[in-house]
Design a protein around this motif. Structure first.
Motif, PDB file in Angstrom:
ATOM      1  N   THR A 111       7.606  -5.510   0.692  1.00 31.95           N
ATOM      2  CA  THR A 111       8.659  -4.821   1.452  1.00 31.95           C
ATOM      3  C   THR A 111       8.015  -3.881   2.479  1.00 31.95           C
ATOM      4  O   THR A 111       6.822  -3.537   2.365  1.00 31.95           O
ATOM      5  CB  THR A 111       9.556  -3.993   0.518  1.00 31.95           C
ATOM      6  OG1 THR A 111       8.758  -2.942  -0.054  1.00 31.95           O
ATOM      7  CG2 THR A 111      10.145  -4.855  -0.579  1.00 31.95           C
ATOM      8  N   ASP A 113       8.451  -0.799   2.698  1.00 34.30           N
ATOM      9  CA  ASP A 113       8.054   0.440   2.021  1.00 34.30           C
ATOM     10  C   ASP A 113       6.677   0.341   1.376  1.00 34.30           C
ATOM     11  O   ASP A 113       6.095   1.368   1.000  1.00 34.30           O
ATOM     12  CB  ASP A 113       9.073   0.791   0.916  1.00 34.30           C
ATOM     13  CG  ASP A 113      10.415   1.138   1.506  1.00 34.30           C
ATOM     14  OD1 ASP A 113      10.449   1.480   2.703  1.00 34.30           O
ATOM     15  OD2 ASP A 113      11.416   1.046   0.788  1.00 34.30           O
ATOM     16  N   GLU A 114       6.191  -0.870   1.205  1.00 35.32           N
ATOM     17  CA  GLU A 114       4.929  -1.049   0.477  1.00 35.32           C
ATOM     18  C   GLU A 114       3.696  -1.065   1.385  1.00 35.32           C
ATOM     19  O   GLU A 114       2.582  -1.239   0.891  1.00 35.32           O
ATOM     20  CB  GLU A 114       4.984  -2.338  -0.349  1.00 35.32           C
ATOM     21  CG  GLU A 114       5.940  -2.218  -1.525  1.00 35.32           C
ATOM     22  CD  GLU A 114       6.061  -3.505  -2.310  1.00 35.32           C
ATOM     23  OE1 GLU A 114       5.967  -3.457  -3.548  1.00 35.32           O
ATOM     24  OE2 GLU A 114       6.254  -4.568  -1.682  1.00 35.32           O
ATOM     25  N   ASP A 116       2.270   1.370   2.700  1.00 32.78           N
ATOM     26  CA  ASP A 116       1.368   2.465   2.321  1.00 32.78           C
ATOM     27  C   ASP A 116       0.546   2.110   1.087  1.00 32.78           C
ATOM     28  O   ASP A 116      -0.631   2.467   0.989  1.00 32.78           O
ATOM     29  CB  ASP A 116       2.168   3.752   2.076  1.00 32.78           C
ATOM     30  CG  ASP A 116       2.705   4.330   3.387  1.00 32.78           C
ATOM     31  OD1 ASP A 116       2.138   3.994   4.447  1.00 32.78           O
ATOM     32  OD2 ASP A 116       3.685   5.089   3.341  1.00 32.78           O
TER      33      ASP A 116
END
Lengths: 396, 43
Positions: A111, A113-114, A116
């Motif tokens: 995703t 968000d991943e 990082d």
């Protein structure tokens, strides 16, 4: 590798044609994936565990269709039994019993968000997060996962043995690997790091969205991938003496979807940085183009003349020839739509037009514009007629 | 990142040292490297 006279003639013709010298015969080539099994009337699932039977079936078409060279690898592209052992459906045999299809839409991808997590611990994320999502056998206990990995390793051994036998069989026919993917030292190949996001981690749609919405994250991942690149096996100075065919390769995946600035940043400039030192020593790079990409061809005039061999995909070769045909070699000559739906005479007329247009002065090798994958791709009658014509018409 | 029962890298290392499925260490090494390519992609 065979050393017979025919092989040497074929090498010479390839080197001449791609160096803008008219060869004694325009080299005739092919890229095949699963189609040879269909040609032999064999289903993949019947022979996939039997390297000898698979090799015999896979090479049967060479008795009827003469080729001088092949591009990319001659062998099985995907170890289907490895995916079976690990409980993955991302590659599976299609309903025709032979063609292996890739189903990216079924993957559980990274995703946004991943990013990082990936950037913070690239190796951990690649080894321990993504595989667990997409290989069911790695989701259970340690013992179960180990048993599945062992089964996958045995399956890969069979797969590798099949490809070894296929390599021996094609070498015995004295067919030249234009851009060997293994077998002897190469100039470094190039696959744009962004394609890891495009192919494996984020998928086609989201990777392209990320280029606009979170370019700093994309660039951070690319920097990590670049920092982990293996050093080249051979220096530019040593390369030419060690490679019988002076050709390495690169490939487009995402590239036909990029705008000009993105293409330059993500593909062309890094490719040039890696390939140019080898090109200046005589290396040629085979570009396996995918999609529509006429807009990218002008860049290749920045590279030494004759240093590229470009296979087109959906673009019109006559348009491509106007743009770059005086400067780099085109691997073209028949499109798959015509091979599938045209008459024999329409196919031959098209091939003749290609030879008459692209052949004079060199810079042309004959190839269909796409790899032969399934039985639905071509009319066999048209294919045989085209290869008989091309092999005869291209001789001096 | 989640706390997993096993680390895939360690499992692959163990597989490379396991002669029960292939006696030749060089062949094992090449096969495991191929498995990494298949499972992990660009590690």
């Amino acid at each position: 590798m065979a050393n017979g006279t025919l092989y040497e003639q074929r090498v010479k013709n390839l080197v001449d044609a791609t160096s803008f010298r008219e060869p004694d015969k325009v080299p005739v080539g092919i890229e095949v994936i699963w189609w040879p099994l269909e040609y032999a009337g064999v289903k993949l699932y019947d022979v996939v565990d039997d390297p000898v039977a698979l090799t015999k079936a896979y090479t049967q078409f060479l008795d009827d269709i003469e080729i001088d060279y092949y591009t990319m690898a001659f062998g099985l592209a995907h170890p289907i039994r490895v995916y079976d052992a690990l409980g993955s459906s991302q590659y599976r045999i299609s309903d025709d019993g032979t063609t292996v299809q890739h189903t990216q839409a079924e993957l559980d991808l990274m995703t946004a968000d991943e990013y990082d997590d990936l950037i913070a611990d690239y190796q951990g994320f690649m080894y321990n997060v993504m595989p667990r999502r997409n290989y069911k056998a790695l989701q259970g206990s340690r013992a179960d996962a180990y048993a599945a990995l062992k089964q996958a390793a045995v399956a890969l051994k069979t797969h590798n043995e099949t490809n070894r036998l296929l390599g021996e069989a094609i070498a015995a026919k004295e067919v030249v690997p234009l851009n060997p993917m293994f077998g002897w030292p190469l100039a470094p190949s190039f696959f744009a790091p962004f394609n890891l996001l495009f192919d494996n981690l984020r998928g086609v749609k989201d990777a392209l969205i990320d280029l606009r919405r979170r370019p700093e994250k994309v660039n951070a991942v690319i920097d990590i991938i670049n920092s982990r690149q293996m050093p080249a096996m051979v220096s530019p100075d040593d390369y030419l003496n060690m490679s019988p065919i002076p050709a390495s390769w690169t490939i487009y995946h995402s590239e036909c979807f990029l705008n000009n600035q993105q293409f330059d940043e993500l593909f062309f400039q890094p490719f040039k940085k890696i390939a140019l030192p080898y090109m200046e020593k005589g290396a040629k790079y085979f570009l396996k183009g995918e999609g529509l990409f006429l807009n990218t061809l002008d860049r290749y005039r920045e590279l030494p003349k004759g240093s590229m061999i470009i296979i087109l995909d959906q673009d019109d070769p006559f348009e491509a020839y106007k743009m770059i045909g005086d400067y780099h070699t085109l691997a073209t000559g028949i499109n798959m739509d015509l091979l599938k739906t045209g008459t024999k005479q329409q196919c031959i007329d098209y091939v003749k037009r290609c030879f008459d247009t692209f052949g004079p002065g060199g810079g042309f090798i004959f190839s269909p514009q796409k790899p032969l994958i399934s039985s639905y791709d071509v009319s066999v009658e048209n294919l045989i007629a085209v290869y008989e014509f091309a092999n005869e018409y291209g001789r001096k | 990142m989640a706390d997993y029962e096993f680390n895939l890298m360690e499992l692959l290392e163990e597989l490379e040292n396991d002669d029960s499925w292939e006696p030749d260490p060089e062949v094992r090494k090449a096969i495991v490297m191929g498995l990494v390519g298949t499972i992990v992609g660009r590690a």
